[in-house]
Design a protein around this motif. Structure first.
Motif, PDB file in Angstrom:
ATOM      1  N   ASN A 178      -4.913   2.717 -10.031  1.00  0.00           N
ATOM      2  CA  ASN A 178      -4.159   1.463 -10.021  1.00  0.00           C
ATOM      3  C   ASN A 178      -4.750   0.414 -10.953  1.00  0.00           C
ATOM      4  O   ASN A 178      -4.317  -0.738 -10.934  1.00  0.00           O
ATOM      5  CB  ASN A 178      -4.074   0.925  -8.588  1.00  0.00           C
ATOM      6  N   ASP A 252       0.148  -2.116  -2.110  1.00  0.00           N
ATOM      7  CA  ASP A 252       1.323  -2.743  -2.709  1.00  0.00           C
ATOM      8  C   ASP A 252       1.313  -4.255  -2.492  1.00  0.00           C
ATOM      9  O   ASP A 252       1.700  -5.022  -3.381  1.00  0.00           O
ATOM     10  CB  ASP A 252       2.602  -2.136  -2.125  1.00  0.00           C
ATOM     11  N   TYR A 255      -1.180  -5.725  -4.927  1.00  0.00           N
ATOM     12  CA  TYR A 255      -0.590  -5.856  -6.264  1.00  0.00           C
ATOM     13  C   TYR A 255       0.276  -7.107  -6.350  1.00  0.00           C
ATOM     14  O   TYR A 255       0.180  -7.881  -7.315  1.00  0.00           O
ATOM     15  CB  TYR A 255       0.242  -4.620  -6.586  1.00  0.00           C
ATOM     16  N   TYR A 256       1.108  -7.323  -5.332  1.00  0.00           N
ATOM     17  CA  TYR A 256       2.002  -8.486  -5.352  1.00  0.00           C
ATOM     18  C   TYR A 256       1.193  -9.783  -5.293  1.00  0.00           C
ATOM     19  O   TYR A 256       1.490 -10.745  -6.010  1.00  0.00           O
ATOM     20  CB  TYR A 256       2.977  -8.410  -4.174  1.00  0.00           C
TER      21      TYR A 256
END
Length: 604
Positions: A178, A252, A255-256
């Protein structure tokens, strides 16, 4: 006496051999005994008389040790998604007895194809009295095999056979699929040391290096012309693979959070920032974002100063977010209540300097809820005058200020909470509204989360289950502690006051932090920054809050350092909080409670 001729001896021997079976067996046993005696004498010489020279001879023939690398444990997010994983890799090793004669040519090819240092490689290819040297570590398997195959085709040995001076061995390769996501937490591995051990350089890779590494094994075997001798003296000690480390982080959501934080800092013209998302009930950190950060798969392209989590290592003055702690402590101690009335002057003259508010006003009439909603420094100091000596400091310690959170990451700062003679009346005034003390971001979100969690502080956690750091500390959700700091009633009353903060002016100061359909409780923060031991004129702006306010599920804290002039916690950090909270509530399927925001009066 006449000697028998040769022909006669031959005839006699033939006669014996053609004689009885018993005679033939005697002769056979005699021959076997002679042969065995020769072998026995040699064995006594080698193993009994001179074992040391025997060992030296074995070594000279090419007996070498090879590290069998343990597979490093993966670092996984809370849903089992890999954040740091181990894939198939190879080490390239050389037999200097074979490679020395073509060392310059080989070093040139290896430096060009693998990026290794030419001169160091040249030296390794020429080491005398060695049959085994590491040339490159943790090379992708396909790349390593291709390089060695090409070299074997290009060079031949003295007898015209394929070149056997280089070989490959299994050497697992660490990857970060990632890239920048959670790099500030993960850290990374550098080039393995000469003994084959992992060189963890930052983050969780460093703090849990032993836990993740496992234990390397070893193979000892004999080689000849660069190849293993199948029937040689070969022994193997198997490797023990490392353990997986599962985090509380939601990949996730992380990441946001990083994306929202970056957009917020850049838009505000700031230099850096942090954004944290916590599960209110468990204290688990679902996201812990820093900006700027780096790419864990290419760390050497970034400054070393980024190899950390600023949310733990950097301290700053929290500003008015700290007023939540002051007010809840007053309510818990029975010294104030949300509708208590205060006359707030335009200036408050104290010992060393006057205290003012961020906006100009004459004497105004505010309730305690209004003091919090409008973030009045003067009103907060007037309310805090009711504390007994040392009482506020005791509460702040219980909230976790001045102590490390113990997440398991190295380099955490404990912040500064003055004590003893350092806590003067002037310092106490400023601490009441969030100056003259320092915190890290994880400390602060855990403190605000105490209000969301009904007055019980639950220690923040980053690791699922339990794991042991290299310094011997066991951390994780299985080791989390909790303690009551303020009563449930005091926490609820503080929540009602915080809810007024997000109302539009003239009631509150952060309408941009509202989340449509949900009740939100929060608090803005604006504080002067201390740089190199002095206030440099720049600011730290922030917003901390939780939702749904009446049934809290998540607590979020956003901090931006050094935004452009005119920025505030409500206008900069508030909207970022709203984006993150809205996304998190939807992601975890939290429905609105349907209740209306309370209407606690802010003025009288």
């Amino acid at each position: 006496m006449t000697r028998p001729t040769t022909s006669r001896l031959r005839r006699r021997t033939g006669d014996v051999l053609r004689g009885s079976p018993h005679r033939r067996m005697q002769v056979g046993f005699l021959i076997i005994a002679i042969v065995l005696s020769v072998f026995a004498a040699r064995l006594v010489q080698l193993q009994g008389i001179d074992p040391r020279s025997y060992a030296q001879m074995a070594a000279a023939e090419g007996q070498v040790p090879v590290v069998l690398p343990a597979t490093r444990g993966e670092i996984l997010d809370r849903n089992g998604e890999p954040m740091a994983e181990t894939v198939d890799g190879r080490m390239i090793v050389a037999d200097p007895k074979v490679t020395a004669r073509v060392a310059p040519e080989l070093a040139t090819i290896l430096a060009d194809r693998l990026g290794v240092d030419y001169f160091e490689t040249l030296e390794r290819l020429r080491v005398e009295d060695s049959r085994f040297q590491y040339i490159a570590r943790q090379v992708p398997a396909s790349k390593a095999e291709k390089v060695v195959a090409d070299i074997q085709e290009r060079f031949e040995d003295d007898e015209g056979r394929p070149f056997a001076g280089l070989m490959t061995e299994r050497d697992p390769l660490r990857t970060y699929p990632n890239r920048t996501v959670a790099a500030n937490l993960l850290g990374f591995l550098g080039t393995p040391r000469n003994d084959g051990s992992a060189q963890a350089l930052a983050g969780l890779e460093d703090s849990f290096n032993t836990y993740l590494s496992g234990k390397d094994g070893e193979a000892r075997y004999q080689v000849g012309a660069g190849n293993k001798i199948p029937l040689g003296d070969n022994t193997v000690t198997p490797a023990v693979d490392g353990k997986d480390l599962t985090l509380t982080i939601d990949r996730d959501l992380q990441y946001y959070a990083q994306r929202v934080l970056q957009q917020t800092v850049v838009k505000a013209g700031g230099t850096s920032g942090m954004a944290l998302v916590m599960d209110t009930r468990t204290g688990e950190l679902l996201a812990l974002a820093d900006y700027p950060t780096y790419d864990a798969s290419d760390p050497y392209s970034y400054a070393k100063e980024l190899y950390k989590s600023s949310a733990l290592t950097d301290v700053y003055e929290p500003g008015s977010v700290e007023k939540v702690l002051t007010v809840s402590s007053l309510v818990d101690a029975g010294l104030a209540f949300k509708e208590q009335r205060f006359k707030v002057p335009g200036k408050l003259h104290r010992q060393d300097r006057p205290i003012g508010d961020y906006w100009d006003h004459g004497t105004i009439r505010l309730t305690l809820a209004g003091i919090l909603a409008k973030s009045s420094n003067i009103g907060t100091v007037l309310a805090a005058d009711q504390f007994k000596p040392g009482q506020l400091r005791g509460y702040l310690s219980e909230f976790g200020l001045g102590a490390r959170t113990g997440l398991g990451l190295g380099g955490e700062s404990r912040g500064i909470l003055p004590q003893g003679a350092a806590w003067t009346s002037q310092v106490g005034d400023r601490i009441a509204f969030g100056q003259s003390l320092s915190v890290n971001a994880v400390q602060m979100i855990a403190a605000v989360n105490t209000i969301a969690n009904g007055g019980v502080r639950v220690a923040p956690s980053l690791v699922k289950g339990a794991a042991r750091t290299d310094d011997g500390t066991v951390v994780g959700t299985d080791a989390v502690t909790s303690r009551r700091v303020v009563s449930a009633d005091a926490a609820h009353e503080t929540m009602l006051m915080m809810e007024r903060v997000v109302q539009p002016s003239p009631i509150g100061v952060a309408p941009g932090a509202q989340v449509p359909g949900y009740r939100v409780a929060g608090k803005t923060g604006t504080a002067q920054r201390v740089v190199d031991g002095r206030y440099d004129g720049s600011l730290t702006v922030s917003f901390a809050g939780f939702a749904p306010a009446d049934e809290p599920r998540f607590t979020i804290y956003v901090v931006v350092h050094d935004p452009r002039e005119g920025s505030g916690g409500g206008s900069v950090a508030g909207p970022a909080f709203a984006k993150l909270m809205s996304h998190t509530l939807r992601r975890y399927g939290v429905a609105p409670t349907g209740a209306k925001p309370n209407q606690t009066p802010v003025a009288w």
